[in-house]
Design an enzyme around this catalytic site. Structure first.
Site, PDB file in Angstrom:
ATOM      1  CG  HIS A 229       2.394  -7.120   4.805  1.00  0.00           C
ATOM      2  ND1 HIS A 229       1.272  -5.960   4.570  1.00  0.00           N
ATOM      3  CD2 HIS A 229       3.109  -6.893   3.673  1.00  0.00           C
ATOM      4  CE1 HIS A 229       1.491  -5.388   3.682  1.00  0.00           C
ATOM      5  NE2 HIS A 229       2.661  -5.681   3.213  1.00  0.00           N
TER       6      HIS A 229
ATOM      7  CG  ASP B 161      -4.549  -3.531  -0.005  1.00  0.00           C
ATOM      8  OD1 ASP B 161      -4.848  -4.100  -0.971  1.00  0.00           O
ATOM      9  OD2 ASP B 161      -3.525  -3.135   0.618  1.00  0.00           O
TER      10      ASP B 161
ATOM     11  CE  LYS C 241       1.062   1.513  -0.050  1.00  0.00           C
ATOM     12  NZ  LYS C 241       1.090   0.323  -0.931  1.00  0.00           N
TER      13      LYS C 241
ATOM     14  CD  GLU D  28       0.658  -2.868   6.548  1.00  0.00           C
ATOM     15  OE1 GLU D  28      -0.572  -2.973   6.707  1.00  0.00           O
ATOM     16  OE2 GLU D  28       1.189  -2.570   5.479  1.00  0.00           O
TER      17      GLU D  28
ATOM     18  CD  GLN E 274      -0.528  -6.571   1.584  1.00  0.00           C
ATOM     19  OE1 GLN E 274      -0.010  -7.030   0.821  1.00  0.00           O
ATOM     20  NE2 GLN E 274      -0.784  -5.261   1.319  1.00  0.00           N
ATOM     21  CD  GLU E 275      -2.622  -3.608   3.794  1.00  0.00           C
ATOM     22  OE1 GLU E 275      -3.392  -2.549   4.191  1.00  0.00           O
ATOM     23  OE2 GLU E 275      -1.548  -3.726   3.402  1.00  0.00           O
TER      24      GLU E 275
ATOM     25  CG  HIS F 112       1.413   2.104   7.119  1.00  0.00           C
ATOM     26  ND1 HIS F 112       1.402   1.199   7.857  1.00  0.00           N
ATOM     27  CD2 HIS F 112       0.364   1.627   5.798  1.00  0.00           C
ATOM     28  CE1 HIS F 112       0.646   0.292   7.661  1.00  0.00           C
ATOM     29  NE2 HIS F 112      -0.043   0.296   6.708  1.00  0.00           N
ATOM     30  NE  ARG F 113       4.888   0.778   0.297  1.00  0.00           N
ATOM     31  CZ  ARG F 113       5.193   0.688  -0.751  1.00  0.00           C
ATOM     32  NH1 ARG F 113       5.477   1.818  -1.744  1.00  0.00           N
ATOM     33  NH2 ARG F 113       4.921  -0.561  -1.650  1.00  0.00           N
ATOM     34  CB  SER F 114       4.603  -3.771   4.800  1.00  0.00           C
ATOM     35  OG  SER F 114       5.444  -3.889   3.632  1.00  0.00           O
TER      36      SER F 114
ATOM     37  CG  ASP G  21      -1.164   0.279  -3.065  1.00  0.00           C
ATOM     38  OD1 ASP G  21      -0.317   1.063  -3.499  1.00  0.00           O
ATOM     39  OD2 ASP G  21      -0.932  -0.380  -2.091  1.00  0.00           O
TER      40      ASP G  21
ATOM     41  CD  GLU H 150      -4.850  -0.230  -0.464  1.00  0.00           C
ATOM     42  OE1 GLU H 150      -5.454   0.249   0.788  1.00  0.00           O
ATOM     43  OE2 GLU H 150      -3.718  -0.473  -0.598  1.00  0.00           O
TER      44      GLU H 150
ATOM     45  CE  LYS I 239      -3.411   0.225   3.643  1.00  0.00           C
ATOM     46  NZ  LYS I 239      -3.231  -0.412   2.410  1.00  0.00           N
TER      47      LYS I 239
ATOM     48  CB  SER J 150       2.525  -6.522  -1.268  1.00  0.00           C
ATOM     49  OG  SER J 150       2.003  -5.271  -0.641  1.00  0.00           O
TER      50      SER J 150
END
Ligand code: PGA
Ligand code: ZN
Length: 429
Positions: free
Chosen positions: A157, A245, A338, A209, A165-166, A366-368, A313, A286, A389, A41
């Protein structure tokens, strides 16, 4: 003094099975290796991730061009340099690339070189990576981070559209990182039991993730209810906060946000979050608004910014120019960090510094699409950012970071600070 004698890039696989760039730097101290992660994303203002586009290899996602850029264009210019010259080396790469968003070489070419240089620099100074980053950054004592542990994965994800998403648990009531990891791991396993009972085997499928991603389970309140039930079942009621997020740029269409079957204006989205914050122990949101929806970022910060953390982000993409704009407008109070959004270690440290100088927080992420490289674990301690994260406590691409943090905490022993619920206070001006 140490010297870079060789730089070599190769194509390896990331956690999603996509190719990514790994770089080895050789000095008399040994081989120093770094790998670049990759987002799904991703924000539209991120530095460019160079993909080959040759559909006959890895569905167009090959990284051979980026690798050639490292081996043929970057490497010859850096041989002989002392790896402790981080800023000078990063600046040489920026100059050689010469573009605003690193489109000539690709951030995925520049970044792993930059990270491997940091590792070589640490070895040359006989310091741990977090200690050396602390020296580059100028912060001591070191702080372990409160993890934002993504136990329910949605959106891109999890192969879903129009979904938050999160959904993350933060062990704010833990006495140290070691206990915090245990609390989130136990809660994660209790959540698995609840989801298995409710949805059967399909309830415990997992997303990019490592968090659970049950099919057709998109209602955010329902997701949060089950997370809190898991926390209660394991006995950590009141010791955990929630971070969200939504990654809302992914469900923003011409001025309208779409979650499940519902549509919201920017103002309605803000009210939606205000309402959620009244009902749940949410401490951080986020990308609640889309990457260009500045007016409503200002509104959410006005309405919720004294109570909770508002993290940009896709809005900031670890870019000091965009962070500066956010500071001027009062559009957030925290920056997600990131490395590959901006492409060098030096620029990443500058972004963290800019946030912290403002009394904002910086959340290292991190990244996915991840790798076994645990660089961000050292980065978060070396900058005392206080939050990380790095996904669910599952899958080795995520646990590589948790495990490195456990080692660092052990090494620091009595000197290891864990901010708990006060993670925002540390950086207030
Ligand atoms: P990405 O997602 O790595 O897929 O961009 C992570 C995030 O949005 O924080
Ligand atoms: Zn995000």
């Amino acid at each position: 003094m140490s010297e870079i004698s060789k730089i070599k890039a190769r194509e390896v696989l990331d956690s999603r099975g996509n190719p990514t760039v790994e770089v080895d730097i050789i000095t008399e101290d040994g081989i120093f290796r770094a790998m670049t992660p990759s987002g799904a994303s991703a924000g539209q203002y991120e530095a460019l991730e160079l993909r080959d586009g040759d559909k006959s290899r890895y569905l167009g996602k090959g990284t051979l061009k980026a690798i050639e850029n490292v081996n043929k264009k970057i490497a010859p210019k850096l041989i002989g340099f002392d790896p402790v010259a981080q800023e000078a080396i990063d600046n040489i790469m920026l100059k050689l690339d010469g573009t605003e968003n690193k489109e000539k070489f690709g951030a995925n070419a520049i970044l792993p070189v930059s990270m491997a240089v940091t590792k070589a620099g640490a070895a040359s100074k006989k310091l741990g990576l977090y200690q050396y980053i602390g020296e580059l950054f100028g912060v001591i004592p070191y702080m372990l981070p409160v993890p934002m542990c993504n136990v329910i994965n949605g959106g891109k994800h999890a192969g879903q559209e129009n979904s938050i998403q999160e959904h993350m648990l933060m062990p704010t009531g833990a006495k140290n990182f070691f206990e915090g990891v245990r609390m989130v791991s136990e809660s994660y396993h209790h959540l698995a039991k609840i989801l298995k009972e409710k949805f059967g085997a399909g309830g415990i499928l997992i997303g990019d993730e490592g968090g659970f991603a049950p099919v057709n389970f998109v209602d955010v309140s329902e997701r949060l209810d089950l997370m809190l039930k898991a926390v209660e079942n394991v006995g950590y009621d009141g010791m955990m906060h929630i971070a969200l997020d939504p990654a809302s740029s992914e469900f923003f269409y011409d001025g309208t946000y779409k979650i499940g079957k519902k549509s919201y204006t920017g103002g309605e989205m803000v009210d939606f979050y205000v309402d959620l914050c009244d009902k749940y122990p949410i401490i951080s949101i986020e990308d609640g608004l889309a990457e260009d929806d500045w007016d409503f970022w200002v509104e959410i910060t006005k309405k919720l910014g004294t109570k909770i953390q508002i993290v940009g982000d896709d809005l900031f993409v670890t870019n000091t120019k965009r962070i500066q704009k956010g500071i001027k407008l009062g559009a957030a109070n925290s920056v997600l960090i990131k490395l590959n959004q901006i492409g060098t270690v030096t620029e990443t440290l500058n972004a963290i510094k800019m946030a912290q100088d403002q009394g904002w927080t910086a959340v290292v992420s991190h990244r996915s699409g991840e790798t076994e490289d645990s660089f961000i674990a050292d980065l978060v301690v070396g900058t005392s950012a206080g939050q990380i994260k790095t996904g669910a406590p599952a899958r080795s691409d995520r646990n590589a970071k948790y495990n490195q943090l456990l080692r660092i905490e052990e090494e620091l022993a009595e000197d290891a600070e864990y901010p708990g619920v006060d993670f925002r206070i540390y950086h207030l001006a």
